[in-house]
Each structure stands twice: as C-alpha cells, then as structure tokens.
Design a protein around this motif. Structure first.
Motif, PDB file in Angstrom:
ATOM      1  N   ASP A  90       1.037  -0.867  -0.032  1.00  0.00           N
ATOM      2  CA  ASP A  90      -0.222  -0.091   0.194  1.00  0.00           C
ATOM      3  C   ASP A  90       0.677   1.308   0.166  1.00  0.00           C
ATOM      4  OD1 ASP A  90      -2.414  -1.406   0.156  1.00  0.00           O
ATOM      5  OD2 ASP A  90      -2.601  -1.957   2.156  1.00  0.00           O
ATOM      6  N   LEU A  91       2.399   1.036   0.469  1.00  0.00           N
ATOM      7  CA  LEU A  91       3.357   2.101   0.738  1.00  0.00           C
ATOM      8  C   LEU A  91       4.013   2.987  -0.691  1.00  0.00           C
ATOM      9  CD1 LEU A  91       4.079   2.175   4.100  1.00  0.00           C
ATOM     10  CD2 LEU A  91       2.478   3.648   2.755  1.00  0.00           C
ATOM     11  N   VAL A  92       4.604   1.591  -1.210  1.00  0.00           N
ATOM     12  CA  VAL A  92       4.837   1.365  -3.237  1.00  0.00           C
ATOM     13  C   VAL A  92       3.559   1.387  -4.622  1.00  0.00           C
ATOM     14  CG1 VAL A  92       6.423   0.201  -4.113  1.00  0.00           C
ATOM     15  CG2 VAL A  92       6.063   0.649  -1.980  1.00  0.00           C
ATOM     16  N   PRO A  93       3.345   2.912  -4.554  1.00  0.00           N
ATOM     17  CA  PRO A  93       2.120   2.885  -5.781  1.00  0.00           C
ATOM     18  C   PRO A  93       3.167   2.271  -7.070  1.00  0.00           C
ATOM     19  CG  PRO A  93       2.949   5.202  -4.494  1.00  0.00           C
ATOM     20  CD  PRO A  93       3.666   3.958  -3.988  1.00  0.00           C
ATOM     21  N   VAL A  94       4.036   2.751  -7.219  1.00  0.00           N
ATOM     22  CA  VAL A  94       4.839   1.947  -8.999  1.00  0.00           C
ATOM     23  C   VAL A  94       4.359   0.538  -8.678  1.00  0.00           C
ATOM     24  CG1 VAL A  94       7.119   1.714  -9.396  1.00  0.00           C
ATOM     25  CG2 VAL A  94       6.622   4.280  -8.520  1.00  0.00           C
ATOM     26  N   ALA A  95       4.638  -0.137  -8.152  1.00  0.00           N
ATOM     27  CA  ALA A  95       4.890  -2.306  -7.406  1.00  0.00           C
ATOM     28  C   ALA A  95       2.973  -2.323  -8.611  1.00  0.00           C
ATOM     29  CB  ALA A  95       4.594  -2.558  -6.453  1.00  0.00           C
ATOM     30  N   ARG A  96       2.633  -1.337  -8.253  1.00  0.00           N
ATOM     31  CA  ARG A  96       0.890  -1.229  -8.633  1.00  0.00           C
ATOM     32  C   ARG A  96       0.607  -1.069 -10.105  1.00  0.00           C
ATOM     33  NH1 ARG A  96      -0.300   0.234  -3.512  1.00  0.00           N
ATOM     34  NH2 ARG A  96      -0.976   2.717  -4.510  1.00  0.00           N
ATOM     35  N   HIS A  97       1.747  -0.973 -10.666  1.00  0.00           N
ATOM     36  CA  HIS A  97       1.317   0.288 -11.823  1.00  0.00           C
ATOM     37  C   HIS A  97       0.896  -0.846 -12.913  1.00  0.00           C
ATOM     38  CE1 HIS A  97       1.758   2.232 -15.772  1.00  0.00           C
ATOM     39  NE2 HIS A  97       1.278   3.366 -14.565  1.00  0.00           N
ATOM     40  N   GLU A 110      10.484  -7.873  -5.613  1.00  0.00           N
ATOM     41  CA  GLU A 110      11.128  -6.903  -5.665  1.00  0.00           C
ATOM     42  C   GLU A 110      11.471  -5.751  -5.318  1.00  0.00           C
ATOM     43  OE1 GLU A 110      15.262  -6.745  -8.106  1.00  0.00           O
ATOM     44  OE2 GLU A 110      13.905  -8.358  -8.562  1.00  0.00           O
ATOM     45  N   ILE A 111      10.190  -5.119  -6.006  1.00  0.00           N
ATOM     46  CA  ILE A 111      10.093  -3.433  -5.796  1.00  0.00           C
ATOM     47  C   ILE A 111      10.043  -3.685  -4.447  1.00  0.00           C
ATOM     48  CG2 ILE A 111       8.561  -1.856  -6.628  1.00  0.00           C
ATOM     49  CD1 ILE A 111       8.234  -3.054  -9.188  1.00  0.00           C
ATOM     50  N   LEU A 112       9.334  -4.394  -3.732  1.00  0.00           N
ATOM     51  CA  LEU A 112       9.150  -3.913  -2.235  1.00  0.00           C
ATOM     52  C   LEU A 112      10.241  -3.539  -1.594  1.00  0.00           C
ATOM     53  CD1 LEU A 112       6.158  -6.020  -1.737  1.00  0.00           C
ATOM     54  CD2 LEU A 112       5.714  -3.567  -2.170  1.00  0.00           C
ATOM     55  N   VAL A 113      11.407  -4.778  -1.619  1.00  0.00           N
ATOM     56  CA  VAL A 113      12.698  -5.302  -1.149  1.00  0.00           C
ATOM     57  C   VAL A 113      13.071  -3.690  -1.048  1.00  0.00           C
ATOM     58  CG1 VAL A 113      14.568  -6.173  -1.305  1.00  0.00           C
ATOM     59  CG2 VAL A 113      12.607  -7.745  -1.308  1.00  0.00           C
ATOM     60  N   GLN A 114      12.905  -2.931  -2.884  1.00  0.00           N
ATOM     61  CA  GLN A 114      14.062  -2.859  -3.462  1.00  0.00           C
ATOM     62  C   GLN A 114      13.545  -0.570  -2.579  1.00  0.00           C
ATOM     63  OE1 GLN A 114      17.011  -2.124  -5.019  1.00  0.00           O
ATOM     64  NE2 GLN A 114      16.813  -4.028  -5.606  1.00  0.00           N
ATOM     65  N   ASP A 308      10.234   4.938 -22.272  1.00  0.00           N
ATOM     66  CA  ASP A 308       8.930   5.766 -22.836  1.00  0.00           C
ATOM     67  C   ASP A 308       8.237   4.580 -21.673  1.00  0.00           C
ATOM     68  OD1 ASP A 308       9.297   7.328 -24.497  1.00  0.00           O
ATOM     69  OD2 ASP A 308       8.539   6.582 -26.261  1.00  0.00           O
ATOM     70  N   ASP A 309       7.745   3.802 -21.446  1.00  0.00           N
ATOM     71  CA  ASP A 309       6.997   3.338 -20.023  1.00  0.00           C
ATOM     72  C   ASP A 309       7.533   4.073 -18.585  1.00  0.00           C
ATOM     73  OD1 ASP A 309       5.752   2.249 -22.170  1.00  0.00           O
ATOM     74  OD2 ASP A 309       6.745   0.254 -21.291  1.00  0.00           O
ATOM     75  N   ALA A 310       8.762   3.574 -18.856  1.00  0.00           N
ATOM     76  CA  ALA A 310       9.256   4.215 -17.477  1.00  0.00           C
ATOM     77  C   ALA A 310       8.683   5.695 -17.313  1.00  0.00           C
ATOM     78  CB  ALA A 310      10.869   4.267 -16.783  1.00  0.00           C
ATOM     79  N   GLU A 311       8.814   6.554 -17.846  1.00  0.00           N
ATOM     80  CA  GLU A 311       8.149   7.444 -18.168  1.00  0.00           C
ATOM     81  C   GLU A 311       7.070   8.016 -17.873  1.00  0.00           C
ATOM     82  OE1 GLU A 311       9.941  10.189 -17.524  1.00  0.00           O
ATOM     83  OE2 GLU A 311      12.015   9.600 -18.039  1.00  0.00           O
ATOM     84  N   GLN A 312       6.349   7.087 -18.557  1.00  0.00           N
ATOM     85  CA  GLN A 312       4.308   7.305 -18.036  1.00  0.00           C
ATOM     86  C   GLN A 312       4.371   6.748 -16.660  1.00  0.00           C
ATOM     87  OE1 GLN A 312       2.686   4.317 -20.643  1.00  0.00           O
ATOM     88  NE2 GLN A 312       0.465   4.360 -19.513  1.00  0.00           N
ATOM     89  N   VAL A 313       4.976   5.302 -16.415  1.00  0.00           N
ATOM     90  CA  VAL A 313       4.629   4.916 -14.712  1.00  0.00           C
ATOM     91  C   VAL A 313       4.982   6.050 -14.023  1.00  0.00           C
ATOM     92  CG1 VAL A 313       5.460   3.716 -12.721  1.00  0.00           C
ATOM     93  CG2 VAL A 313       5.908   2.568 -15.427  1.00  0.00           C
TER      94      VAL A 313
END
Length: 359
Positions: A90-97, A110-114, A308-313
C-alpha cells in the motif's frame, strides 16, 4: 527525523496526523485519544503552539523509552514465509502500476525490497550526514543560537537516537540483502543531499549554515503517519515493522524538540536573517518532499521497462496534483510553526509559499 515522507507520495495508506507516529503497538487508533508515549512530546508541542519561547523537555523519560535504550536488535527470520513481505504494498504505488505488474510476477516483491532499501539508506544517510552534524552543533553551542542548558543536553540524546537509527537501518539492509539475494539499486548520492547542496550553492556563504539549520528543522518536523501505518500491516516481516516502530516513536520526540528549537532560532535572527529564512523554507520543504524520480526511473529501467514506459509510470504515479496534495498535507504541521512566526506577513515570502504549492 522522519524525513522519508517523499518516498510515500501517492500511496493509498498515507494519513497525516503526526501524533500517530508516537503510538506504540496496541495503542488506541487515531481519533481515540492520545497514545501513552505521546505525553512528553505533546507537552512540548503545546508550549510551542501557545506562542511561548520556553522549553519543556520531551525527553524526561528518554532512558526508558528511547529505542537505543530499550529495543533489542531486530533480526529477520531465516526466510519470509507465506504472504510475509519486506514492505507494505500500500505504500509503494509504483509496484501496482499496470506497466510494472505486466513485466513478470516476481518483480512485485523485488520492488518492495528496493523500496525498503531506499527508506533504510535514506534514513542512515540523512541521520549521519546532515542531522547529527547539526545536532552536535546544537549540543556544543556552536550554531549561534542561545539555548537553555537542558535543551543542549537533550541534543546529545537526539544524537544518540539518530546514530542508532542509522545503525539499525544499515544492519537491517544487510540482513535483507543476505536473506533475499536482491542487491540494492541505490543512487550514488541521496537526492536530499543533492537538493540541499543546490540550495546552499545559490546562497551567499554566510547564509549556507542557516539553510542547513532550517533543513534539519523542517525534516525533523515533517512527520508522516505512514511510519505508523507500516507497523500495523501484519503482512510485513516483524523485524521491518518493529524497526520502523522504534524509529517512529523516537521521531515523535524529535519533532517536539525541533518545533521548540525553531522559536529559539527565530529569536536569534535579525530582520534580514528572518527574511532570508522565510524565503528559504518553501524551497526546503518541497526539496525534501519531492519524490526521487531519477532513482525510481533508473530502477524501472533496470527491470527492463522501456524508457517511454518508465516515463509514463512516473507521470501517472507522481502526477502534479498528487505530489502537490501530498506536499501540502504532509507539511501542514510544519507550516503552522512557521506561520505562527508571522513569515507570511512578508508578501514576497507568501508568494514563495504559493509558488511552491504550500498555500
């Protein structure tokens, strides 16, 4: 310091009551009365809000309550089991995109660990490279602000707290690395250091120490209730939850201390110094609260996401409205302390607060 609030921009669990960070495990939820450990910090904040330049120590029972005195070393289990995670999703919105979740299933953890690494590294470096340098100056009387003896003595307690926060953050990061096998993807220089350096370079040499004093005061009063939310998420590994609970309880007392310190600092400044400070504060707040897009972009590219996808995220997770709302809400208590000092009476200062989206 809690100063990791910028890391939680856009999260769905974020709330903004500073007193919640003082709550120990099992204490009453927000809205059901003050947590038991808040007594000393509450009294100090009441003095500040009453407009008095006096000091009520929030460290009267520091020997019993400080994490460095009472908390054991937090040790990870041999391996996470079942649904246990290293950080709260819930505290890592990038992981849910959707562009991230579409890469590969194991990437979510892995994103949660980072994100945990980023929080721990931010904490360790902020405490050692900036906060404790300033706190030591307060303790030894070298910052040019006249303080009561008790207040200078309490600065040594903060110094111990912050050093311990750095120690257990690095300790936990090493444990997570060894247990997960995931190497940290961290920038060479924490973004708060880069931003602070940029602000200081724009100032005359005599005003650069003031910028650092204000930066520490701002960071220590920007308390995010996300530090209370994570220990309540029982899907997160106990060692992580307990470490952040230890940190949050200490930082509540630091918040109260620096809210009072600000009034002593203001009394020590001449009119020109106060004006310089008033113009600096909005820049320091937004510098501290803005998410580290560069580091997150680099991490997303490391996972194999197209640029481009990273910029969109980044654009969708950290859109302008979300970041602005997060900044205003998180800074509300800090802004209260500065507005009580009449900083908004200066039209140019007020305009700076508007420009940075704080009013």
């Amino acid at each position: 310091m809690c100063g990791i609030v910028g890391l939680f921009t856009g999260c769905s669990a974020l709330s903004y009551c500073p007193r919640r960070t003082l709550a120990p495990a099992g204490s009453a939820p927000a809205g059901q009365g003050p947590p038991r450990d808040a007594d000393e910090a509450d009294e100090a904040v009441k003095v500040v809000e009453a407009g008095e330049v006096s000091y009520t120590s929030p460290f009267a029972r520091w020997d019993e309550r400080a994490a460095v005195r009472r908390s054991p070393r937090r040790v990870l289990d041999d391996s996470p089991s079942g649904t246990a995670r290293y950080f709260s999703p819930d505290l890592v919105p990038v992981a849910r995109h959707r562009l991230v979740t579409g890469l590969r299933p194991e990437l979510f953890d892995e994103i949660l660990v980072q994100h945990l690494y980023r929080y721990l590294d931010f904490t360790a470096q902020l405490e050692t490279l900036v906060v404790n340098r300033t706190v030591l100056g307060i303790a030894t009387g070298s910052v040019g602000v006249g303080l009561p003896e008790e207040m200078r003595f309490d600065a040594y307690k903060i110094y111990c707290d912050e050093a311990y926060h750095a120690l257990f953050s690095v300790d936990l990061m090493r444990q997570v690395r060894d247990a997960s096998g995931i190497r940290p993807l961290l920038p060479e220089q924490p973004y708060f250091l880069r931003r602070l350096a940029e602000i200081q370079q724009s100032l005359t040499p005599e005003n650069r120490p003031l910028a650092e004093l204000l930066f520490v005061t701002v960071s220590e009063t920007l308390i995010s209730a996300s530090l209370a939310d994570l220990p309540a998420d029982d899907t997160v590994l106990p060692a992580v939850r307990e470490s952040i609970r230890d940190h949050a309880a200490d930082e509540g007392r630091h918040h109260a201390y620096f809210a009072t310190f600000l009034r002593y600092l203001w009394a020590a400044l001449d009119p020109a110094g106060r004006r310089t400070a008033a113009l600096l504060v909005p820049r320091l707040i937004t510098a501290f609260l803005q998410p580290d897009r560069d580091a997150i972009r680099a991490e997303l590219l490391e996972y194999g996401l197209a640029r481009d996808d990273a910029e969109q995220v980044l654009a969708e997770v950290y859109d302008e409205a979300t970041v602005a709302a997060h900044t205003r809400a998180t800074a509300k208590r800090t802004l209260h302390y500065f507005t009580a000092l009449d900083v908004l009476d200066d039209p140019q200062a007020k305009e700076e607060f508007h420009v940075h989206g704080l009013l």
